[in-house]
Design a protein around this motif. Structure first.
Motif, short mmCIF file in Angstrom:
data_model
loop_
_atom_site.label_atom_id
_atom_site.label_comp_id
_atom_site.label_asym_id
_atom_site.label_seq_id
_atom_site.Cartn_x
_atom_site.Cartn_y
_atom_site.Cartn_z
N ASP A 31 -4.32 -22.94 -52.28
CA ASP A 31 -5.37 -22.68 -51.28
C ASP A 31 -4.93 -21.64 -50.27
O ASP A 31 -5.72 -20.81 -49.83
CB ASP A 31 -5.75 -23.98 -50.56
N GLU A 32 -3.64 -21.69 -49.89
CA GLU A 32 -3.13 -20.71 -48.93
C GLU A 32 -3.15 -19.30 -49.52
O GLU A 32 -3.48 -18.33 -48.85
CB GLU A 32 -1.71 -21.08 -48.50
N ALA A 33 -2.79 -19.19 -50.81
CA ALA A 33 -2.79 -17.89 -51.45
C ALA A 33 -4.21 -17.35 -51.59
O ALA A 33 -4.45 -16.16 -51.42
CB ALA A 33 -2.12 -17.98 -52.82
N LYS A 34 -5.16 -18.26 -51.89
CA LYS A 34 -6.57 -17.84 -51.98
C LYS A 34 -7.07 -17.36 -50.62
O LYS A 34 -7.78 -16.36 -50.53
CB LYS A 34 -7.43 -18.99 -52.47
N THR A 40 -7.16 -10.55 -47.06
CA THR A 40 -6.78 -9.18 -47.42
C THR A 40 -7.99 -8.41 -47.92
O THR A 40 -8.19 -7.24 -47.55
CB THR A 40 -5.69 -9.21 -48.51
N LYS A 41 -8.83 -9.06 -48.72
CA LYS A 41 -10.03 -8.41 -49.23
C LYS A 41 -10.98 -8.06 -48.08
O LYS A 41 -11.55 -6.97 -48.04
CB LYS A 41 -10.73 -9.33 -50.24
N ASN A 42 -11.12 -8.97 -47.12
CA ASN A 42 -11.98 -8.74 -45.96
C ASN A 42 -11.46 -7.58 -45.11
O ASN A 42 -12.22 -6.71 -44.68
CB ASN A 42 -12.07 -10.02 -45.13
N LYS A 43 -10.14 -7.55 -44.90
CA LYS A 43 -9.56 -6.49 -44.08
C LYS A 43 -9.67 -5.14 -44.79
O LYS A 43 -9.91 -4.11 -44.15
CB LYS A 43 -8.10 -6.80 -43.77
N THR A 44 -9.51 -5.12 -46.11
CA THR A 44 -9.65 -3.88 -46.87
C THR A 44 -11.08 -3.36 -46.79
O THR A 44 -11.30 -2.15 -46.62
CB THR A 44 -9.26 -4.11 -48.34
N ALA A 45 -12.06 -4.26 -46.88
CA ALA A 45 -13.46 -3.85 -46.78
C ALA A 45 -13.73 -3.25 -45.40
O ALA A 45 -14.43 -2.24 -45.27
CB ALA A 45 -14.38 -5.03 -47.04
N TRP A 46 -13.19 -3.88 -44.36
CA TRP A 46 -13.37 -3.37 -43.00
C TRP A 46 -12.70 -1.99 -42.86
O TRP A 46 -13.28 -1.07 -42.27
CB TRP A 46 -12.78 -4.34 -41.99
#
Length: 113
Positions: A31-34, A40-46
Motif C-alpha cells: 500500500d505504501e508503494a502504491k 509521483t504520478k500526481n507530481k509529474t502531471a503537475w
C-alpha cells in the motif's frame, strides 16, 4: 557448424534467457508503494502542467516581440489564455486512522459528574 552460425545460435539462446528473466512475475506492490507511485504520478502531471504554462508564456512573449518588431497588429485569431496550474497540492492519503474520531462517542456536553 561454422563460427558465424554458432555466434547466431549463442545470441538467440542468450536472448531467450533474458526474455525469461524479464517476464518473471513480480510480487504485488504494498500500500505504501502504491501511495508513493500515485504521489509521483500526481507530481509529474503537475510538473507537466507547469511546463506547458511556462512554454505558453514564452510563446506569447516571442509572438508579441515579433509583432512589435515587424509593426504588425495582433491577428484576430482567438487564442486561449495561458492557465496557471497553481501551487502543487499533495494527494490526501487514505489511512486506517481516517474516520476514527467519528466512530468514538462524543461525551455529553455539560454533563455533571
Amino acid at each position: 557448424m561454422s563460427k558465424i552460425q554458432m555466434n547466431k545460435l549463442l545470441i538467440a539462446v542468450m536472448g531467450l534467457m533474458v526474455m525469461g528473466v524479464a517476464s518473471a512475475k513480480l510480487p504485488p506492490l504494498s500500500d505504501e508503494a502504491k501511495a508513493k507511485a500515485d504521489e509521483t504520478k500526481n507530481k509529474t502531471a503537475w510538473s507537466d502542467k507547469v511546463a506547458a504554462y511556462q512554454l505558453c508564456q514564452a510563446q506569447d512573449k516571442v509572438a508579441a516581440s515579433y509583432l512589435k518588431q515587424k509593426g504588425k497588429p495582433k491577428p484576430a485569431v482567438e487564442v486561449p489564455a495561458c492557465t496557471n496550474p497553481g501551487p502543487y497540492v499533495a494527494l490526501q492519503v487514505a489511512t486506517s486512522t481516517v474516520g476514527v474520531a467519528d466512530s468514538k462517542p462524543v461525551p455529553a456536553a455539560g454533563a455533571k459528574k
